[in-house]
Design a protein around this motif. Sequence first.
Motif, short mmCIF file in Angstrom:
data_model
loop_
_atom_site.label_atom_id
_atom_site.label_comp_id
_atom_site.label_asym_id
_atom_site.label_seq_id
_atom_site.Cartn_x
_atom_site.Cartn_y
_atom_site.Cartn_z
N PRO A 1 14.77 -44.50 42.52
CA PRO A 1 15.44 -44.48 41.22
C PRO A 1 15.96 -45.87 40.84
O PRO A 1 16.40 -46.62 41.71
N LYS A 2 15.87 -46.19 39.58
CA LYS A 2 16.38 -47.46 39.11
C LYS A 2 17.85 -47.31 38.78
O LYS A 2 18.24 -46.46 37.98
N LEU A 3 18.69 -48.12 39.40
CA LEU A 3 20.12 -48.05 39.16
C LEU A 3 20.45 -48.70 37.82
O LEU A 3 19.97 -49.79 37.51
N VAL A 4 21.25 -48.01 37.03
CA VAL A 4 21.68 -48.52 35.74
C VAL A 4 23.17 -48.79 35.79
O VAL A 4 23.96 -47.89 36.09
N LYS A 5 23.55 -50.02 35.51
CA LYS A 5 24.96 -50.39 35.56
C LYS A 5 25.70 -49.74 34.39
O LYS A 5 25.28 -49.84 33.24
N LEU A 6 26.81 -49.06 34.70
CA LEU A 6 27.56 -48.34 33.68
C LEU A 6 28.86 -49.02 33.29
O LEU A 6 29.07 -49.38 32.14
N VAL A 7 29.76 -49.19 34.26
CA VAL A 7 31.09 -49.73 33.97
C VAL A 7 31.67 -50.37 35.22
O VAL A 7 31.39 -49.94 36.34
N HIS B 1 27.05 -50.35 29.47
CA HIS B 1 26.04 -49.51 28.83
C HIS B 1 26.51 -49.13 27.43
O HIS B 1 27.66 -48.71 27.25
N PRO B 2 25.65 -49.28 26.43
CA PRO B 2 26.07 -49.03 25.04
C PRO B 2 26.46 -47.57 24.76
O PRO B 2 27.19 -47.30 23.81
N GLN B 3 25.98 -46.65 25.59
CA GLN B 3 26.30 -45.24 25.38
C GLN B 3 27.20 -44.70 26.49
O GLN B 3 27.13 -43.52 26.85
N LEU B 4 28.06 -45.55 27.00
CA LEU B 4 28.98 -45.16 28.06
C LEU B 4 29.87 -43.99 27.62
O LEU B 4 30.47 -44.04 26.55
N GLN B 5 29.93 -42.95 28.46
CA GLN B 5 30.74 -41.78 28.16
C GLN B 5 32.04 -41.82 28.95
O GLN B 5 32.10 -42.35 30.06
N LEU B 6 33.09 -41.22 28.38
CA LEU B 6 34.41 -41.24 29.03
C LEU B 6 34.41 -40.68 30.45
O LEU B 6 35.14 -41.21 31.31
N PRO B 7 33.64 -39.64 30.76
CA PRO B 7 33.67 -39.12 32.13
C PRO B 7 33.28 -40.14 33.19
O PRO B 7 33.61 -39.96 34.37
N GLU B 8 32.60 -41.22 32.79
CA GLU B 8 32.22 -42.23 33.78
C GLU B 8 33.45 -42.95 34.33
O GLU B 8 33.42 -43.46 35.46
N TYR B 9 34.55 -42.99 33.56
CA TYR B 9 35.79 -43.56 34.09
C TYR B 9 36.35 -42.66 35.18
O TYR B 9 36.93 -43.14 36.17
N VAL B 10 36.19 -41.35 35.01
CA VAL B 10 36.61 -40.41 36.05
C VAL B 10 35.82 -40.68 37.32
O VAL B 10 36.38 -40.82 38.41
N ARG B 11 34.53 -40.80 37.16
CA ARG B 11 33.67 -40.99 38.32
C ARG B 11 33.90 -42.33 39.00
O ARG B 11 33.80 -42.46 40.22
N ARG C 1 36.51 -56.20 42.49
CA ARG C 1 35.64 -55.69 41.43
C ARG C 1 34.85 -54.50 41.94
O ARG C 1 34.28 -54.54 43.03
N ALA C 2 34.85 -53.44 41.17
CA ALA C 2 34.08 -52.24 41.51
C ALA C 2 33.17 -51.91 40.34
O ALA C 2 33.62 -51.87 39.19
N THR C 3 31.90 -51.67 40.62
CA THR C 3 30.92 -51.38 39.57
C THR C 3 30.23 -50.05 39.85
O THR C 3 29.74 -49.82 40.96
N LEU C 4 30.21 -49.20 38.84
CA LEU C 4 29.59 -47.88 38.94
C LEU C 4 28.20 -47.92 38.33
O LEU C 4 28.00 -48.46 37.24
N TYR C 5 27.24 -47.31 39.05
CA TYR C 5 25.85 -47.27 38.60
C TYR C 5 25.38 -45.83 38.42
O TYR C 5 25.77 -44.94 39.17
N PHE C 6 24.53 -45.62 37.44
CA PHE C 6 23.86 -44.35 37.23
C PHE C 6 22.64 -44.28 38.14
O PHE C 6 21.82 -45.20 38.15
N VAL C 7 22.54 -43.20 38.92
CA VAL C 7 21.37 -42.97 39.76
C VAL C 7 20.49 -41.90 39.12
O VAL C 7 19.30 -42.11 38.89
N ASP C 8 21.10 -40.75 38.84
CA ASP C 8 20.44 -39.69 38.08
C ASP C 8 21.53 -38.86 37.41
O ASP C 8 22.69 -39.27 37.40
N THR C 9 21.18 -37.72 36.83
CA THR C 9 22.16 -36.96 36.05
C THR C 9 23.36 -36.51 36.89
O THR C 9 24.43 -36.26 36.34
#
Length: 205
Positions: free
Chosen positions: A12-18, A38-48, A118-126
């Motif tokens: 899977p290609k990791l996508v940098k979120l926040v 990410h231009p479509q960053l959703q609020l739940p990503e802050y939770v994660r 610094r901590a960076t969260l990445y999208f792996v899959d849904t």
Amino acid sequence: MGFLKRLLGVEPKLVKLVSACVITDEDHKYFVSFSKHHPQLQLPEYVRLVLHYYAKILFNFDPSDPTMTESARTLKSMMDSVLAAGIQRESDIFYHANVDDVSTMVSSPPTNQAREIRATLYFVDTIQRHITTEVPGNLYAQHMVISVMAALKGALKEMDKECTEILHRSLTNMNRAYDSGESHSELRNLAAIPTTAYMSAIMGE
């Protein structure tokens, strides 16, 4: 094998979120900022981000080192206290964690021998997320512990009521997992515990 998977596009290609940046110093002042990637960053990503950061800092405390083991125990105890008080958007996290006498949140970066985490969260899959952290070598264990509380406090400002409730349930689920015997220092649990905790939370558990 890893190279072959990447070559064939199987991995899977990791996508940098926040990203979260926590700056602290010798006076235990804490400043937190976030960068959206990410231009479509959703609020739940802050939770994660908070969940995975909490898991990562616990993971970083080497269980073979008594001092590090005590730091992990202290961090989890702080989180228990915060959860017992209830997490709301305006919660005084440092007060509930019982560190307000030694640490403060500030509105601009502190300057007395400042250290930046610094901590960076990445999208792996849904379902899956991945976190990376950059921790300076001159950071005290106490800085690492309290940085989780600072990241939590900072992230609350980015959340709505629903996310705050999900965050509370997710962190409660994480601590229940640790209490049940799941080790924070096992690599498999680094992503599994915060992921399972979050998925349960959004189901209302």
